[in-house]
Design a protein around this motif. Structure first.
Motif, short mmCIF file in Angstrom:
data_model
loop_
_atom_site.label_atom_id
_atom_site.label_comp_id
_atom_site.label_asym_id
_atom_site.label_seq_id
_atom_site.Cartn_x
_atom_site.Cartn_y
_atom_site.Cartn_z
N LYS A 179 0.82 -1.21 0.00
CA LYS A 179 0.00 0.00 0.00
C LYS A 179 0.86 1.27 0.00
CE LYS A 179 -1.88 1.39 3.83
NZ LYS A 179 -2.65 1.41 5.07
N ARG A 180 2.02 1.20 0.63
CA ARG A 180 2.91 2.36 0.72
C ARG A 180 3.68 2.63 -0.57
NH1 ARG A 180 6.10 1.79 6.48
NH2 ARG A 180 4.28 1.51 7.82
N MET A 181 3.71 1.67 -1.47
CA MET A 181 4.48 1.84 -2.70
C MET A 181 3.87 2.96 -3.54
SD MET A 181 7.01 -0.33 -2.60
CE MET A 181 7.60 -0.58 -4.25
N PRO A 182 4.72 3.70 -4.25
CA PRO A 182 4.19 4.79 -5.09
C PRO A 182 3.36 4.24 -6.25
CG PRO A 182 6.55 4.49 -5.46
CD PRO A 182 6.17 3.59 -4.33
N ARG A 183 2.45 5.07 -6.73
CA ARG A 183 1.56 4.65 -7.83
C ARG A 183 2.32 4.20 -9.06
NH1 ARG A 183 -1.51 9.63 -7.33
NH2 ARG A 183 -2.32 9.34 -5.27
N GLU A 186 9.01 -5.48 2.46
CA GLU A 186 9.61 -4.37 3.21
C GLU A 186 10.84 -3.85 2.50
OE1 GLU A 186 12.03 -2.01 5.81
OE2 GLU A 186 12.64 -3.92 4.95
N GLN A 187 11.67 -4.72 1.98
CA GLN A 187 12.90 -4.28 1.31
C GLN A 187 12.61 -3.53 0.01
OE1 GLN A 187 16.42 -4.44 2.30
NE2 GLN A 187 15.09 -4.38 4.10
N LEU A 188 11.59 -3.92 -0.70
CA LEU A 188 11.21 -3.18 -1.91
C LEU A 188 10.72 -1.78 -1.53
CD1 LEU A 188 9.49 -6.00 -3.99
CD2 LEU A 188 11.71 -4.89 -4.45
N TYR A 189 9.94 -1.70 -0.46
CA TYR A 189 9.50 -0.37 0.00
C TYR A 189 10.70 0.45 0.45
CZ TYR A 189 7.59 3.43 2.63
OH TYR A 189 7.34 4.69 3.10
N ARG A 190 11.61 -0.16 1.18
CA ARG A 190 12.81 0.55 1.65
C ARG A 190 13.64 1.01 0.45
NH1 ARG A 190 15.39 0.97 6.49
NH2 ARG A 190 13.87 -0.45 7.41
N ALA A 191 13.80 0.15 -0.56
CA ALA A 191 14.59 0.50 -1.74
C ALA A 191 13.98 1.69 -2.48
CB ALA A 191 14.71 -0.71 -2.67
N ILE A 192 12.66 1.70 -2.65
CA ILE A 192 12.06 2.83 -3.37
C ILE A 192 12.11 4.09 -2.51
CG2 ILE A 192 9.64 2.48 -2.72
CD1 ILE A 192 10.98 3.58 -6.16
N SER A 193 12.09 3.94 -1.19
CA SER A 193 12.23 5.14 -0.34
C SER A 193 13.63 5.72 -0.47
CB SER A 193 11.89 4.81 1.12
OG SER A 193 12.91 4.07 1.75
N ILE A 194 14.62 4.87 -0.67
CA ILE A 194 16.00 5.35 -0.91
C ILE A 194 16.06 6.06 -2.25
CG2 ILE A 194 18.37 4.61 -1.35
CD1 ILE A 194 17.82 2.34 0.74
N VAL A 195 15.49 5.45 -3.27
CA VAL A 195 15.49 6.05 -4.61
C VAL A 195 14.84 7.43 -4.59
CG1 VAL A 195 14.55 5.82 -6.96
CG2 VAL A 195 15.58 3.83 -5.83
N HIS A 196 13.75 7.56 -3.84
CA HIS A 196 13.01 8.83 -3.76
C HIS A 196 13.50 9.74 -2.65
CE1 HIS A 196 9.29 7.18 -6.08
NE2 HIS A 196 10.29 7.47 -6.87
#
Length: 156
Positions: free
Chosen positions: A25-29, A138-148
């Motif tokens: 749910k937290r992942m960007p659109r 969780e790691q995919l969410y963490r990775a995209i948070s790093i990217v952004h």
């Protein structure tokens, strides 16, 4: 681009499903994640090779529409979170859909592993398959948070 987590196994416990749903749910659109449960083969008197072949056929059907295959395997490359974020950014630039495959109790068919674009491991520890799903989400969410450059991930 889209991401898929294809996991061989039965329905995960509620707490795992809820945790995965929260991170998804937290992942960007622009980077939706689909979690697909692939039915494991009934054991019966079948050999390991027969079980893996049947699961491979189901995984190949579920992989339709994905351009990139990442297999999770205990013998895969050790990929720290920052490297995963770099890879994710590269996949986003390249476009296409990326599927992460988590095998069942007997693993993943060797021929399917050879077809993978990459093979990574989540941990040197042996993880139950349900927990591997949650860790990957969780790691995919963490990775995209790093990217952004979102403050979810903190270094040091």
């Amino acid at each position: 681009m889209k991401l898929g987590i294809l996991a061989v196994g039965h329905r995960a416990p509620d707490w795992v499903a809820e945790g995965c749903a929260e991170y998804i749910k937290r992942m960007p659109r622009e980077l939706p994640v689909a979690l697909v449960e692939v039915k494991p083969e009934a054991r019966g008197s079948k050999s390991r090779e027969q079980l893996l072949a049947a699961e491979k056929a189901r995984l190949l059907a579920a992989l339709n529409g994905y351009d990139r295959l990442i297999v999770l395997d205990e013998r895969g490359d050790d990929l720290p979170t920052l490297k995963l974020a770099e890879r994710l950014a590269g996949w986003m630039r390249a476009g296409g859909a990326t599927a992460f495959v988590i095998g069942g109790a007997d693993g993943i068919d060797e021929a399917l592993k050879r077809q993978a674009d990459e093979t990574i491991r989540l941990s040197s520890l042996t993880l139950p398959h349900a927990i591997a799903r949650l860790v990957l989400c969780e790691q995919l969410y963490r990775a995209i948070s790093i990217v952004h450059k979102h403050p979810y991930h903190r270094e040091g």
